[in-house]
Design a protein around this motif. Sequence first.
Motif, PDB file in Angstrom:
ATOM      1  N   SER A   3       0.830  -1.193   0.000  1.00 41.37           N
ATOM      2  CA  SER A   3       0.000   0.000   0.000  1.00 41.37           C
ATOM      3  C   SER A   3       0.873   1.255   0.000  1.00 41.37           C
ATOM      4  N   ASP A  14      -0.798  -1.282  -3.777  1.00 41.08           N
ATOM      5  CA  ASP A  14      -1.147  -2.690  -3.613  1.00 41.08           C
ATOM      6  C   ASP A  14      -2.285  -3.123  -4.537  1.00 41.08           C
ATOM      7  N   GLN A  15      -2.481  -2.377  -5.602  1.00 39.37           N
ATOM      8  CA  GLN A  15      -3.575  -2.727  -6.515  1.00 39.37           C
ATOM      9  C   GLN A  15      -3.498  -4.158  -7.058  1.00 39.37           C
ATOM     10  N   ARG A  19       0.954   2.184   5.112  1.00 38.61           N
ATOM     11  CA  ARG A  19      -0.297   1.511   4.778  1.00 38.61           C
ATOM     12  C   ARG A  19      -1.487   2.058   5.559  1.00 38.61           C
ATOM     13  N   VAL A  75      -2.759   5.866   3.992  1.00 42.06           N
ATOM     14  CA  VAL A  75      -3.197   6.201   2.628  1.00 42.06           C
ATOM     15  C   VAL A  75      -4.009   5.070   2.011  1.00 42.06           C
ATOM     16  N   PRO A  76      -4.982   5.441   1.165  1.00 41.74           N
ATOM     17  CA  PRO A  76      -5.692   4.427   0.389  1.00 41.74           C
ATOM     18  C   PRO A  76      -4.869   4.013  -0.827  1.00 41.74           C
ATOM     19  N   THR A  77      -5.326   2.968  -1.486  1.00 42.66           N
ATOM     20  CA  THR A  77      -4.654   2.481  -2.682  1.00 42.66           C
ATOM     21  C   THR A  77      -4.698   3.521  -3.794  1.00 42.66           C
ATOM     22  N   VAL A  78      -3.595   3.638  -4.508  1.00 37.60           N
ATOM     23  CA  VAL A  78      -3.548   4.541  -5.660  1.00 37.60           C
ATOM     24  C   VAL A  78      -4.021   3.765  -6.886  1.00 37.60           C
ATOM     25  N   ARG A  79      -4.962   4.337  -7.600  1.00 37.76           N
ATOM     26  CA  ARG A  79      -5.401   3.678  -8.835  1.00 37.76           C
ATOM     27  C   ARG A  79      -4.337   3.870  -9.908  1.00 37.76           C
ATOM     28  N   ASP A  94      -4.354   3.555 -13.057  1.00 38.53           N
ATOM     29  CA  ASP A  94      -4.697   4.306 -14.266  1.00 38.53           C
ATOM     30  C   ASP A  94      -4.539   5.803 -14.029  1.00 38.53           C
ATOM     31  N   ARG A  95      -4.558   6.213 -12.760  1.00 43.83           N
ATOM     32  CA  ARG A  95      -4.332   7.637 -12.480  1.00 43.83           C
ATOM     33  C   ARG A  95      -2.878   7.920 -12.159  1.00 43.83           C
ATOM     34  N   PHE A  96      -2.210   6.941 -11.532  1.00 39.42           N
ATOM     35  CA  PHE A  96      -0.841   7.202 -11.092  1.00 39.42           C
ATOM     36  C   PHE A  96       0.144   7.253 -12.257  1.00 39.42           C
ATOM     37  N   VAL A 121       1.012  10.668 -13.462  1.00 38.83           N
ATOM     38  CA  VAL A 121       1.857  11.421 -12.523  1.00 38.83           C
ATOM     39  C   VAL A 121       3.287  10.923 -12.587  1.00 38.83           C
TER      40      VAL A 121
END
Lengths: 438, 309
Positions: free
Chosen positions: B197, B200-201, B272, B275-279, B281-283, B286
């Motif tokens: 995390s 961790d997708q 962990r 923060v929530p999981t980073v998607r 498709d968005r990361f 960046v």
Amino acid sequence: VDLRGFLLRRTRPRPFVVTAVGGRHTRLAVERLLRLRGWHEALTAGEANMLVLCAPSPHGLDDVMDRLWDQVPGPRARTHIIDANDAGRLLDTAAATLVELELQRDDISARYANAAATDSGHDLHAGHAMSGHDMDAHAGHDMDRHDMDAHPAHDMDEHAGHAMPEHDTGGHAGHDMGGHDMSAHGGHAGHDMGAMQMPGGVAMASRAEDRDGLKLDQLHVTLGPALPDWPAGLVVRLTLQGDVVQEAQVALRTSSGEISPAESPGGAGGHDDQLASCGPVERLDSLQRLLFVAGWPAAGMVARRLRDDLAAGASASNVRDQYRAWSRRVRQSRLLRWSTDGIGLLGGGLPEELRGDATARWKRWLAEVDAALSSADNDPVGTRFWGRNVASAARTALDVLPGLLIGRELAAARLIVASLDPDIDALLAGRHEAMTHG
Amino acid sequence: MVENAPLWSALVAPVLLAMLAWTAAAGSAALSARAAGLPVRPGILSTPVWQATSLLVQQRRTTQAADTLLWRLGGAAVAVAATLSVLVVPLGGYAVSDLSVGVVWFNAMEIVVWAALWLTGWGSNSALPLVAGYRFVAQGMAYELPHMFALITAGLGAGSLQVGRIVEAQADVWFVVWMPVAFVIYLLSALAMAFWSPFDQPLARDLGGGVAVELSGVDRLVLIAGRYLLLAAASAMAVPLFLGGGGGPVLPAWLWSVIKTLAVLGVLVWARTRVPTVRMDRFTEVSWMVLIPLALVQALVVAVIVLVR
């Protein structure tokens, strides 16, 4: 020394919790107990060693549960909790079953024996009809029905069957594939399209043009009704290319089978008696679900804790400090907003509580709980409700859901569903009454 | 300064790494217990052990038309790659093998994880693990380039890809001081390579556990343990790269290595809860639009300093 026996007796419960329509109270009780006992919740039947059904009716999800049960590896135990008050006792019983050595050993050897019997039966059949796992019949079936309904290879695996047991092809445990193949042969034996060998006796995925006009494999994945952090009773059938949703269909799984949302009684005439099912406890429940789906179990767990405290009759002053610290962290999380911004966008004309994107909806939930906690100091907050027609909001949410999912990645699709969190219990409440009275 | 340890150290290194991994798992269990409102007792240290033994005695599963060989290999390869990657990481003044291209070796081992995780998702012949496997491929595309630039920056500062030389070059000033951006990028990519995390997708709950959906018993244990081993290995490597290796006052060098590694590991595990999981498709955007340029600028700054010095 019997090391295996020693370890088996120390197996920690990993329950997979399935909730049927109307099982919310039981689920809350179960989730609270799992939290307090520190039991690790399984995300699929394949990970679990305990299957827990929270459902008010004795039968109704039997087909789903049997399929899931087949897929729980041994040692295993299952339980069905009808009344929330029995949750602790029944979980204890299941945990005790789990470490009963003789019982578990018998179960495991019986499964091996079954698997062997199925295998030999399959061989006999294959020898009689066609060779081994050759799927020409199935290929014929694909051609026959064009690409649209063909089941891709990935559709047939047992697991998708586990967590999402409403697969058209059905879920099959590792050892009882035989039956599946046989039925496929039996059903389509007429369409012999040639001797094409398919891997493992499964048809290849069909293909269709994706959003960029490229030919891509289609996967058929069904979400629900047995899925963690998912509205009880909701079934969403997706056609995916990659992980992008191409088509989505919504159905409701009741105790008497599957119905379309249009057949549900709620929402149409406005069941005023359902106004009472929405309060801070329900909002925190939706929030914990969204946080778990968003991959923030630590914050989700705190939300569950606050929810359980309120449901147990805590007053606002008891939980306020904890709640504020938690809600501030959630509200200020850029990463959470980044995940939910801009998805599931709904415009005017819809009930106010559905409007906006996923972020707007969870922020509204937080604001509602804020308001509930900032008034009334010494009353139990959990008993406070807002006057609102939950059933019609759920109905509207289900109507717009397919349109919101199409074109989204699976991750976004799950967040959208969690941000709407349609209350299927309220939607089907009238139906239950009709059934019990009639 | 960093010498090759005797051959038997190759057997000790995995044990030490496993102890670090167990510490991480116990720490994670303690943080979960705290979130659940449970008292955090010393007994929590045994939680990973009982979770592991519960998996050991669980039946293994199989799926229809699974590519069993690659599927099982994939899970095991995560643990193997993590173990191999620490062979070049020095503990105090000793590494199992201080290769002249140690940084490349470390990088190569973590690339093995790409294949391993994708195979785990693909081998089970199941839709959700497959999606999760591809999520990790996308994640790799996002984190790997910034990560490699961060590694190269450390190598650039020392003028060598040998981990021992990199430690020597930090005798006066730790690299974290004059290449902080590279250090932060390294930590981010450490989280991503261990699919921890918020990255961790590939194992995410929204897919019922991602690549692990079909795994039970020892197969699941191997993958989960491999993940902790990777996290531990990435933490251990941060120390010689950016935190001066075993350098420090009073205490012996090996103890400084352990303390610094535990500190980095603690931060990564703790992340962990925040923060929530980073998607992905968005990361990805960046990563390519922000992290890569930042990493390049950092490398440029370091290169200029090295030339001018």
